[in-house]
Design an enzyme around this catalytic site. Structure first.
Site, PDB file in Angstrom:
ATOM      1  N   TYR A   1       0.856  -1.194   0.000  1.00 36.88           N
ATOM      2  CA  TYR A   1       0.000   0.000   0.000  1.00 36.88           C
ATOM      3  C   TYR A   1       0.893   1.245   0.000  1.00 36.88           C
ATOM      4  O   TYR A   1       1.513   1.578   1.008  1.00 36.88           O
ATOM      5  CB  TYR A   1      -0.906   0.027   1.219  1.00 36.88           C
ATOM      6  CG  TYR A   1      -2.041  -0.974   1.205  1.00 36.88           C
ATOM      7  CD1 TYR A   1      -2.287  -1.803   0.127  1.00 36.88           C
ATOM      8  CD2 TYR A   1      -2.895  -1.085   2.315  1.00 36.88           C
ATOM      9  CE1 TYR A   1      -3.330  -2.714   0.130  1.00 36.88           C
ATOM     10  CE2 TYR A   1      -3.954  -1.999   2.321  1.00 36.88           C
ATOM     11  CZ  TYR A   1      -4.151  -2.803   1.232  1.00 36.88           C
ATOM     12  OH  TYR A   1      -5.184  -3.707   1.249  1.00 36.88           O
TER      13      TYR A   1
ATOM     14  N   PHE B   1     -13.533  -4.415  -1.012  1.00 45.39           N
ATOM     15  CA  PHE B   1     -14.437  -3.897  -2.045  1.00 45.39           C
ATOM     16  C   PHE B   1     -15.885  -4.024  -1.551  1.00 45.39           C
ATOM     17  O   PHE B   1     -16.751  -4.584  -2.233  1.00 45.39           O
ATOM     18  CB  PHE B   1     -14.259  -4.628  -3.372  1.00 45.39           C
ATOM     19  CG  PHE B   1     -12.874  -4.559  -3.952  1.00 45.39           C
ATOM     20  CD1 PHE B   1     -12.096  -3.425  -3.790  1.00 45.39           C
ATOM     21  CD2 PHE B   1     -12.347  -5.627  -4.667  1.00 45.39           C
ATOM     22  CE1 PHE B   1     -10.821  -3.351  -4.321  1.00 45.39           C
ATOM     23  CE2 PHE B   1     -11.065  -5.565  -5.205  1.00 45.39           C
ATOM     24  CZ  PHE B   1     -10.304  -4.434  -5.029  1.00 45.39           C
ATOM     25  N   PRO B   2     -16.187  -3.502  -0.363  1.00 45.76           N
ATOM     26  CA  PRO B   2     -17.519  -3.702   0.229  1.00 45.76           C
ATOM     27  C   PRO B   2     -18.637  -2.958  -0.488  1.00 45.76           C
ATOM     28  O   PRO B   2     -19.807  -3.197  -0.195  1.00 45.76           O
ATOM     29  CB  PRO B   2     -17.344  -3.169   1.655  1.00 45.76           C
ATOM     30  CG  PRO B   2     -16.285  -2.115   1.528  1.00 45.76           C
ATOM     31  CD  PRO B   2     -15.328  -2.674   0.504  1.00 45.76           C
ATOM     32  N   LEU B   3     -18.275  -2.080  -1.414  1.00 50.04           N
ATOM     33  CA  LEU B   3     -19.286  -1.388  -2.214  1.00 50.04           C
ATOM     34  C   LEU B   3     -19.221  -1.807  -3.675  1.00 50.04           C
ATOM     35  O   LEU B   3     -19.842  -1.186  -4.534  1.00 50.04           O
ATOM     36  CB  LEU B   3     -19.118   0.136  -2.085  1.00 50.04           C
ATOM     37  CG  LEU B   3     -19.306   0.683  -0.663  1.00 50.04           C
ATOM     38  CD1 LEU B   3     -19.003   2.173  -0.617  1.00 50.04           C
ATOM     39  CD2 LEU B   3     -20.707   0.400  -0.146  1.00 50.04           C
ATOM     40  N   GLY B   4     -18.494  -2.890  -3.965  1.00 49.77           N
ATOM     41  CA  GLY B   4     -18.378  -3.375  -5.332  1.00 49.77           C
ATOM     42  C   GLY B   4     -17.610  -2.406  -6.204  1.00 49.77           C
ATOM     43  O   GLY B   4     -16.900  -1.524  -5.718  1.00 49.77           O
ATOM     44  N   GLY B   5     -17.745  -2.579  -7.519  1.00 51.77           N
ATOM     45  CA  GLY B   5     -17.183  -1.624  -8.471  1.00 51.77           C
ATOM     46  C   GLY B   5     -15.682  -1.464  -8.411  1.00 51.77           C
ATOM     47  O   GLY B   5     -15.165  -0.380  -8.693  1.00 51.77           O
TER      48      GLY B   5
ATOM     49  N   PRO C   1     -13.588  -1.290 -13.693  1.00 56.40           N
ATOM     50  CA  PRO C   1     -14.628  -0.918 -14.657  1.00 56.40           C
ATOM     51  C   PRO C   1     -15.451  -2.119 -15.093  1.00 56.40           C
ATOM     52  O   PRO C   1     -14.918  -3.204 -15.353  1.00 56.40           O
ATOM     53  CB  PRO C   1     -13.822  -0.339 -15.822  1.00 56.40           C
ATOM     54  CG  PRO C   1     -12.562   0.176 -15.197  1.00 56.40           C
ATOM     55  CD  PRO C   1     -12.244  -0.794 -14.102  1.00 56.40           C
TER      56      PRO C   1
END
Length: 297
Positions: A54, A209-213, A216
């Site tokens: 990171y 990625f708890p909100l997806g996306g 692309p």
């Protein structure tokens, strides 16, 4: 309202933690990064997710500078990939046992500690992203052998898994797994059976990625009309709806949303206070789950 704490390794923690990936956005503003992490601790955040790759060590360096022993923050790092500043993808796989050991040593050094609280073995078998090839395809038993040896040596406190299949989790249970960190969200729920196993085994479920996306073309929680409608009815943001749903969905879920913005951090920390009525929860549960299996390499 959901329960605000849950078990993690040998501790009970606040269910909303902090993911340090976004600290890399503040590389030219170190004081802001330190202040943001200090603010997280002040808000009650007591577990932080990080990795040596990171910001090519920047996140770990900020954690070392910002957090104090008296803060009592459990720091979770990961191995299985290393920084690759010159690559098209800014990390390279490091799955071989000797690489896992070297990665643990790198994290110990950059975090300035003698022992890492929890280390996730990132297998990269599921979810969007790279997949192991060639000599990076390594037997699970060989990886667990070095991870348990590092735990026996006192360099690791506990072992987690990341980006793994249900079969791998089942095979790894005898090693003493304390958490699973897979890509998972309201719109990508392929791992329901694995989540149920984690509940029954007392293993923390830590979705990234708890909100997806993430890439692309992948589904985003904040694009869902139902999520938008629930957010409007409650006077909160669609992101808060997506995070709060995860907390309501299973009692062992721990969140690690990342941000480089203090106001966004505070909004994330409040999601444990959000309550859904039965109709809203049923509507959210009814959202179609779609695949997030889109490798990028």
């Amino acid at each position: 309202m959901t329960t605000t704490t849950a078990a993690f390794a040998t501790r009970t923690v606040f269910r909303i933690g902090y993911g340090a990936l976004q600290l890399a956005r503040l590389q030219d503003r170190r004081s802001e990064a330190v202040a943001l992490l200090r603010r997280a601790a002040e808000l009650g955040v007591d577990h932080v997710d990080t990795a040596e790759f990171y910001g090519f060590g920047f996140a770990n360096d900020v954690i070392r500078q910002a957090l104090r022993p008296e803060d009592g923050v459990l720091v979770v790092t990961k191995v299985g990939a290393d920084p690759n500043p010159s690559g098209q993808v800014p990390l390279r796989l490091a799955q071989r046992p000797e690489q896992l050991r070297a990665s643990v040593e790198d994290n110990l050094r950059s975090l300035g500690v003698d022992r890492l609280d929890v280390v996730n073995l990132r297998r990269l078998e599921t979810g969007p992203g790279l997949r192991p090839e060639g000599d990076q395809v390594v037997e699970l038993d060989d990886q667990l052998a070095v991870m348990t040896a590092l735990r026996d040596e006192g360099k690791i406190g506990a072992i987690g898994l990341s980006s793994v299949s249900l079969d791998v989790l089942r095979r790894a249970l005898p090693a003493g797994v304390v958490c699973v960190q897979n890509a998972y969200s309201l719109v990508s729920r392929a791992d329901e059976e694995m989540l149920r196993l984690c509940v029954s085994e007392g293993i923390a479920w830590v979705p990234f990625f708890p909100l997806g996306g993430a890439f692309p073309g992948l589904p985003k929680v904040t694009d869902e009309p139902t999520v938008l409608a629930v957010a409007e009815s409650l006077g909160i943001t669609p992101s808060q709806v997506g995070l709060a749903w995860l907390l309501h969905h299973a009692p062992n879920v721990l969140l690690i949303p990342g941000t480089a913005d203090a106001a966004h951090l505070e909004a994330n920390v409040t999601v444990g206070e959000i309550t859904f009525d039965a109709a809203a929860l049923a509507a959210l549960d009814g959202i179609e789950s779609r695949s997030d299996e889109v490798p990028i390499g």
